[in-house]
Design an enzyme around this catalytic site. Structure first.
Site, PDB file in Angstrom:
ATOM      1  N   ASP A 165     -32.730 -28.799 -18.723  1.00  0.00           N
ATOM      2  CA  ASP A 165     -34.182 -28.783 -18.602  1.00  0.00           C
ATOM      3  C   ASP A 165     -34.617 -28.321 -17.218  1.00  0.00           C
ATOM      4  O   ASP A 165     -35.417 -27.400 -17.072  1.00  0.00           O
ATOM      5  CB  ASP A 165     -34.752 -30.183 -18.875  1.00  0.00           C
ATOM      6  CG  ASP A 165     -34.520 -30.623 -20.305  1.00  0.00           C
ATOM      7  OD1 ASP A 165     -33.977 -29.825 -21.093  1.00  0.00           O
ATOM      8  OD2 ASP A 165     -34.877 -31.772 -20.623  1.00  0.00           O
TER       9      ASP A 165
ATOM     10  N   GLY B   1     -40.944 -33.059 -26.181  1.00  0.00           N
ATOM     11  CA  GLY B   1     -39.589 -32.580 -25.932  1.00  0.00           C
ATOM     12  C   GLY B   1     -39.558 -31.217 -25.271  1.00  0.00           C
ATOM     13  O   GLY B   1     -38.595 -30.468 -25.414  1.00  0.00           O
TER      14      GLY B   1
END
Length: 395
Positions: free
Chosen positions: A174, A126
């Site tokens: 991200d 992650g």
């Protein structure tokens, strides 16, 4: 793997050539605080990490693009023309998706390239290994082609590659953190508008310790959709009193308290309360960092986890166990889950003198409680995507 070893691997794979070999790097990322706010119009506070993806790239003369990795066995060769024949289902879909998005902007590659990727980001932890691959590919190819390099646009293009080509419906955080991060800084980002501010994050004697629960996150997709639906319901109820309200995070705790009775469902009320309070925590955390108050920042991390556990209910036994054990170790300023929840990772701020004890004690206690063996990664805040200009030998 050091740079010279990577150059040696590149030469073993692709051979010597007269063209110049260039090396680029993009980091992984961790979200320090601000969870489940991106789709609720709130702020997030991610930071780039010191480890990431290194890309070695060199032009080739036959118009082909060759992909290889030191981490994964699958390799591919495609044409530099924009028709790549669809997805392979392999890791190469990420860079091929980037090239596909470049072609939609009428940026056609003028020549072929050999590419070798090396990732230091643990797969499945992650920490945005896919975003790191996408961003470093876009940055490197635009640089090699002499095109303008805009890191905000690169983050948007990389997100489109993941959404449209790979088929993963990720948000922008991200890619944005990977492309725009700065050493010793966090990024205060409004995901809706992409307005952002670099916030000094001088950790001094403290290290970021990321704990991977190694819990398979089977509930993430269904619970994520459920939470989004609950937030939509909360917004709809609140709009009866505040018609102009577009997002839950537009309310602060005071203004929310004035209209919260419009939410008649107790569960939906808890979800909205998390969003409003978490958004305020992000802003308070930034104020703490600007005042060099890491202790206050750690307390906000702890409060964030409690809210995600009791109000948003997205933690689970494993994340809770790891955070509880982390908070017991002297020298830990704060610890919380990071990411979507139901497994994945925690992020803790730990004094450098306590890191070994932290890994030993949290690791053994967590394993005793859950039966799972965790992994830990110790790092500081790194630089966003860049060319490693100091390395030019070996071509």
């Amino acid at each position: 793997m050091n740079t010279q070893l990577l150059i040696d691997r590149f030469m073993e794979k692709y051979g010597e050539a007269e063209q110049e070999l260039r090396i680029f790097n993009a980091p992984g990322r961790v979200n320090l605080i601000g969870e489940h706010l991106d789709y609720n119009g709130g702020y997030v506070l991610p930071a780039a990490l010191e480890f990431g993806t290194t890309l070695l790239i060199r032009p080739r003369k036959d118009g082909k693009i060759s992909f290889a990795s030191t981490n994964l066995p699958y390799e591919a060769v495609v044409s530099a023309e924009p028709d790549f024949g669809g997805k392979s289902g392999e890791w190469t879909d990420y860079p091929v998706g980037v090239i596909t998005e470049l072609s939609k902007l009428d940026i056609r590659l003028s020549q072929g390239y050999d590419l070798l990727y090396h990732g230091d980001i643990p797969n499945g932890a992650g920490l945005s290994s896919s975003a790191s691959i996408e961003v470093v590919t876009a940055y490197a190819l635009l640089t090699m082609e002499g095109q303008p390099v805009d890191t905000v646009e690169i983050s948007k293009l990389s997100q489109r590659a993941e959404n449209l080509f790979v088929g993963v419906n990720s948000g922008i955080m991200d890619q944005f953190a990977v492309a725009n991060g700065k050493r010793n800084h966090a990024i205060l980002l409004m995901c809706d508008t992409l307005k952002y501010e670099l916030v000094p994050f001088e950790t001094g004697d403290y290290k970021i310790v990321i704990g991977n629960t190694n819990k398979r996150r089977g509930l993430v997709d269904s619970k994520y959709n459920e939470r989004r639906s609950e937030c939509d319901r909360a917004l709809e109820m609140l709009q009866a009193k505040v018609p102009e309200l577009r997002y839950l995070a537009e309310l602060n705790p005071v203004s929310f308290a004035e209209v919260a009775d419009a939410i008649t469902d107790e569960t939906v009320l808890k979800r909205a309360k998390h969003v409003v309070e978490e958004n305020q925590r992000v802003l308070d955390s930034v104020a703490a960092l600007k005042n060099d108050d890491l202790e206050a920042f750690g307390q906000f991390m702890n409060q964030s986890h409690d809210s995600l556990r009791y109000q948003y209910e997205v933690t689970g036994d494993e994340l809770d166990a790891m955070v509880e054990e982390a908070q017991r170790v002297p020298g830990t300023l704060g610890s919380r889950m990071t990411g979507a929840g139901f497994g994945g990772c925690t992020v803790s701020l730990v004094h450098q003198d306590a890191v070994e004890e932290f890994i030993r004690e949290v690791g053994s206690r967590y394993e005793a409680r859950t039966g799972l063996k965790p992994d830990f990664y110790v790092c500081g805040v790194g630089q966003g995507v860049h060319e490693m200009t100091e390395v030019k030998e070996g071509n």
